[in-house]
Design a protein around this motif. Structure first.
Motif, PDB file in Angstrom:
ATOM      1  N   VAL A  26     -82.288 -11.550 -66.381  1.00  0.00           N
ATOM      2  CA  VAL A  26     -81.056 -11.879 -65.661  1.00  0.00           C
ATOM      3  C   VAL A  26     -81.248 -11.894 -64.150  1.00  0.00           C
ATOM      4  O   VAL A  26     -80.336 -12.239 -63.409  1.00  0.00           O
ATOM      5  CB  VAL A  26     -79.920 -10.903 -66.038  1.00  0.00           C
ATOM      6  N   VAL A  27     -82.446 -11.554 -63.684  1.00  0.00           N
ATOM      7  CA  VAL A  27     -82.742 -11.583 -62.251  1.00  0.00           C
ATOM      8  C   VAL A  27     -82.928 -13.041 -61.825  1.00  0.00           C
ATOM      9  O   VAL A  27     -83.754 -13.753 -62.399  1.00  0.00           O
ATOM     10  CB  VAL A  27     -84.021 -10.777 -61.933  1.00  0.00           C
ATOM     11  N   PRO A  28     -82.190 -13.500 -60.831  1.00  0.00           N
ATOM     12  CA  PRO A  28     -82.371 -14.900 -60.396  1.00  0.00           C
ATOM     13  C   PRO A  28     -83.661 -15.047 -59.583  1.00  0.00           C
ATOM     14  O   PRO A  28     -83.734 -14.646 -58.434  1.00  0.00           O
ATOM     15  CB  PRO A  28     -81.122 -15.169 -59.548  1.00  0.00           C
ATOM     16  N   PHE A  29     -84.684 -15.610 -60.208  1.00  0.00           N
ATOM     17  CA  PHE A  29     -85.966 -15.796 -59.536  1.00  0.00           C
ATOM     18  C   PHE A  29     -86.613 -17.058 -60.077  1.00  0.00           C
ATOM     19  O   PHE A  29     -86.628 -17.292 -61.292  1.00  0.00           O
ATOM     20  CB  PHE A  29     -86.885 -14.587 -59.776  1.00  0.00           C
ATOM     21  N   ALA A  30     -87.166 -17.866 -59.195  1.00  0.00           N
ATOM     22  CA  ALA A  30     -87.792 -19.137 -59.565  1.00  0.00           C
ATOM     23  C   ALA A  30     -89.296 -18.933 -59.756  1.00  0.00           C
ATOM     24  O   ALA A  30     -90.070 -19.005 -58.808  1.00  0.00           O
ATOM     25  CB  ALA A  30     -87.515 -20.194 -58.499  1.00  0.00           C
ATOM     26  N   SER A  31     -89.694 -18.695 -60.993  1.00  0.00           N
ATOM     27  CA  SER A  31     -91.108 -18.475 -61.277  1.00  0.00           C
ATOM     28  C   SER A  31     -91.933 -19.739 -61.059  1.00  0.00           C
ATOM     29  O   SER A  31     -93.150 -19.664 -60.867  1.00  0.00           O
ATOM     30  CB  SER A  31     -91.280 -17.973 -62.709  1.00  0.00           C
ATOM     31  N   GLU A  32     -91.267 -20.887 -61.059  1.00  0.00           N
ATOM     32  CA  GLU A  32     -91.978 -22.153 -60.847  1.00  0.00           C
ATOM     33  C   GLU A  32     -92.644 -22.183 -59.471  1.00  0.00           C
ATOM     34  O   GLU A  32     -93.709 -22.771 -59.309  1.00  0.00           O
ATOM     35  CB  GLU A  32     -91.023 -23.342 -60.954  1.00  0.00           C
ATOM     36  N   VAL A  33     -92.015 -21.560 -58.483  1.00  0.00           N
ATOM     37  CA  VAL A  33     -92.578 -21.512 -57.131  1.00  0.00           C
ATOM     38  C   VAL A  33     -93.926 -20.797 -57.158  1.00  0.00           C
ATOM     39  O   VAL A  33     -94.902 -21.252 -56.545  1.00  0.00           O
ATOM     40  CB  VAL A  33     -91.594 -20.806 -56.163  1.00  0.00           C
ATOM     41  N   VAL A  34     -93.979 -19.685 -57.870  1.00  0.00           N
ATOM     42  CA  VAL A  34     -95.224 -18.925 -57.979  1.00  0.00           C
ATOM     43  C   VAL A  34     -96.267 -19.737 -58.741  1.00  0.00           C
ATOM     44  O   VAL A  34     -97.430 -19.813 -58.333  1.00  0.00           O
ATOM     45  CB  VAL A  34     -94.975 -17.555 -58.651  1.00  0.00           C
ATOM     46  N   MET A  35     -95.842 -20.398 -59.831  1.00  0.00           N
ATOM     47  CA  MET A  35     -96.782 -21.200 -60.608  1.00  0.00           C
ATOM     48  C   MET A  35     -97.379 -22.316 -59.748  1.00  0.00           C
ATOM     49  O   MET A  35     -98.594 -22.525 -59.743  1.00  0.00           O
ATOM     50  CB  MET A  35     -96.113 -21.794 -61.840  1.00  0.00           C
ATOM     51  N   LEU A  36     -96.532 -23.022 -59.016  1.00  0.00           N
ATOM     52  CA  LEU A  36     -97.032 -24.116 -58.168  1.00  0.00           C
ATOM     53  C   LEU A  36     -97.921 -23.598 -57.052  1.00  0.00           C
ATOM     54  O   LEU A  36     -98.935 -24.226 -56.707  1.00  0.00           O
ATOM     55  CB  LEU A  36     -95.861 -24.929 -57.618  1.00  0.00           C
ATOM     56  N   GLY A  37     -97.580 -22.447 -56.494  1.00  0.00           N
ATOM     57  CA  GLY A  37     -98.425 -21.835 -55.457  1.00  0.00           C
ATOM     58  C   GLY A  37     -99.791 -21.455 -56.001  1.00  0.00           C
ATOM     59  O   GLY A  37    -100.816 -21.668 -55.347  1.00  0.00           O
ATOM     60  N   LEU A  38     -99.812 -20.910 -57.203  1.00  0.00           N
ATOM     61  CA  LEU A  38    -101.085 -20.541 -57.823  1.00  0.00           C
ATOM     62  C   LEU A  38    -101.901 -21.767 -58.203  1.00  0.00           C
ATOM     63  O   LEU A  38    -103.133 -21.766 -58.068  1.00  0.00           O
ATOM     64  CB  LEU A  38    -100.829 -19.651 -59.047  1.00  0.00           C
ATOM     65  N   LEU A  39    -101.232 -22.810 -58.659  1.00  0.00           N
ATOM     66  CA  LEU A  39    -101.950 -24.053 -58.962  1.00  0.00           C
ATOM     67  C   LEU A  39    -102.579 -24.636 -57.700  1.00  0.00           C
ATOM     68  O   LEU A  39    -103.731 -25.085 -57.716  1.00  0.00           O
ATOM     69  CB  LEU A  39    -101.016 -25.073 -59.604  1.00  0.00           C
ATOM     70  N   ALA A  40    -101.825 -24.607 -56.619  1.00  0.00           N
ATOM     71  CA  ALA A  40    -102.345 -25.118 -55.340  1.00  0.00           C
ATOM     72  C   ALA A  40    -103.533 -24.289 -54.863  1.00  0.00           C
ATOM     73  O   ALA A  40    -104.422 -24.812 -54.189  1.00  0.00           O
ATOM     74  CB  ALA A  40    -101.236 -25.120 -54.288  1.00  0.00           C
ATOM     75  N   ALA A  41    -103.550 -23.004 -55.232  1.00  0.00           N
ATOM     76  CA  ALA A  41    -104.652 -22.121 -54.841  1.00  0.00           C
ATOM     77  C   ALA A  41    -105.840 -22.240 -55.793  1.00  0.00           C
ATOM     78  O   ALA A  41    -106.861 -21.583 -55.592  1.00  0.00           O
ATOM     79  CB  ALA A  41    -104.163 -20.677 -54.794  1.00  0.00           C
ATOM     80  N   GLY A  42    -105.713 -23.070 -56.841  1.00  0.00           N
ATOM     81  CA  GLY A  42    -106.830 -23.310 -57.741  1.00  0.00           C
ATOM     82  C   GLY A  42    -106.871 -22.434 -58.987  1.00  0.00           C
ATOM     83  O   GLY A  42    -107.905 -22.321 -59.633  1.00  0.00           O
ATOM     84  N   ALA A  43    -105.757 -21.827 -59.355  1.00  0.00           N
ATOM     85  CA  ALA A  43    -105.726 -20.981 -60.551  1.00  0.00           C
ATOM     86  C   ALA A  43    -105.902 -21.817 -61.814  1.00  0.00           C
ATOM     87  O   ALA A  43    -105.634 -23.019 -61.831  1.00  0.00           O
ATOM     88  CB  ALA A  43    -104.407 -20.211 -60.607  1.00  0.00           C
ATOM     89  N   ASN A  44    -106.338 -21.155 -62.858  1.00  0.00           N
ATOM     90  CA  ASN A  44    -106.562 -21.790 -64.150  1.00  0.00           C
ATOM     91  C   ASN A  44    -105.216 -22.124 -64.793  1.00  0.00           C
ATOM     92  O   ASN A  44    -104.440 -21.226 -65.113  1.00  0.00           O
ATOM     93  CB  ASN A  44    -107.353 -20.834 -65.044  1.00  0.00           C
ATOM     94  N   PRO A  45    -104.915 -23.411 -65.021  1.00  0.00           N
ATOM     95  CA  PRO A  45    -103.623 -23.799 -65.598  1.00  0.00           C
ATOM     96  C   PRO A  45    -103.357 -23.206 -66.984  1.00  0.00           C
ATOM     97  O   PRO A  45    -102.233 -22.837 -67.301  1.00  0.00           O
ATOM     98  CB  PRO A  45    -103.684 -25.323 -65.660  1.00  0.00           C
ATOM     99  N   THR A  46    -104.394 -23.113 -67.812  1.00  0.00           N
ATOM    100  CA  THR A  46    -104.203 -22.561 -69.151  1.00  0.00           C
ATOM    101  C   THR A  46    -103.804 -21.096 -69.082  1.00  0.00           C
ATOM    102  O   THR A  46    -102.889 -20.656 -69.792  1.00  0.00           O
ATOM    103  CB  THR A  46    -105.487 -22.728 -69.996  1.00  0.00           C
ATOM    104  N   ALA A  47    -104.461 -20.333 -68.228  1.00  0.00           N
ATOM    105  CA  ALA A  47    -104.111 -18.919 -68.064  1.00  0.00           C
ATOM    106  C   ALA A  47    -102.690 -18.780 -67.523  1.00  0.00           C
ATOM    107  O   ALA A  47    -101.925 -17.921 -67.981  1.00  0.00           O
ATOM    108  CB  ALA A  47    -105.106 -18.232 -67.130  1.00  0.00           C
ATOM    109  N   LEU A  48    -102.316 -19.641 -66.586  1.00  0.00           N
ATOM    110  CA  LEU A  48    -100.955 -19.596 -66.045  1.00  0.00           C
ATOM    111  C   LEU A  48     -99.928 -19.896 -67.123  1.00  0.00           C
ATOM    112  O   LEU A  48     -98.879 -19.253 -67.197  1.00  0.00           O
ATOM    113  CB  LEU A  48    -100.795 -20.590 -64.892  1.00  0.00           C
TER     114      LEU A  48
END
Length: 149
Positions: A26-48
């Motif tokens: 119920v906490v209003p938080f946009a996890s997509e922002v973190v996902m996109l930031g991690l993708l931009a940093a080169g994180a493994n998409p499958t792990a994400l």
């Protein structure tokens, strides 16, 4: 919220899990922002995808737990779901049962659905499976859209 997102991005996959857990509850938080930031940093998409799905599903199950307490005043206080929104969610759950969990990925409305699933005491395993499928598809679409860009 930007500082929190930056903090979570700096913690990689654990940050993705926490962001998704917060976003699924119920906490209003946009996890997509973190996902996109991690993708931009080169994180493994499958792990994400795995960490996001697990975290977001667990967040939805927190909502299920709040709903299963069965006290409408607690739902409005702790889950921040108005009686009107709860009734909308209950209508969907009455109509579709645990299949309504597939709608748990929808921002804001998904929290209402997961609270309603608990409130109606829908089968936990079926609800969990459907919530997880909905969350998985949501993050898979986000990852696919990122890969295209």
């Amino acid at each position: 919220m930007e500082a929190l997102a930056d903090f979570l991005i700096s913690h990689g996959e654990l940050g993705m899990f926490i962001a998704a857990l917060l976003g699924g509850s119920v906490v209003p938080f946009a996890s997509e922002v973190v996902m996109l930031g991690l993708l931009a940093a080169g994180a493994n998409p499958t792990a994400l995808l795995v960490y996001a799905t697990i975290g977001n599903t667990l967040g939805g199950l927190v909502n299920y737990g709040i709903g299963s307490l069965g006290k409408q005043e607690w739902i409005t206080r702790y889950a921040k779901v108005s009686p009107e929104r709860l009734e909308k969610g209950l209508a969907k759950v009455r109509k579709y049962g645990s299949w309504a969990g597939l709608l748990a990925w929808i921002p804001f409305f998904g929290s209402v659905v997961t609270v309603s699933l608990g409130y109606m005491r829908c089968r936990f395993l079926y609800s969990t499976f459907n919530i997880a499928v909905g969350k998985f598809v949501r993050y898979a679409i986000i990852l696919s859209a990122y890969a295209v860009v």
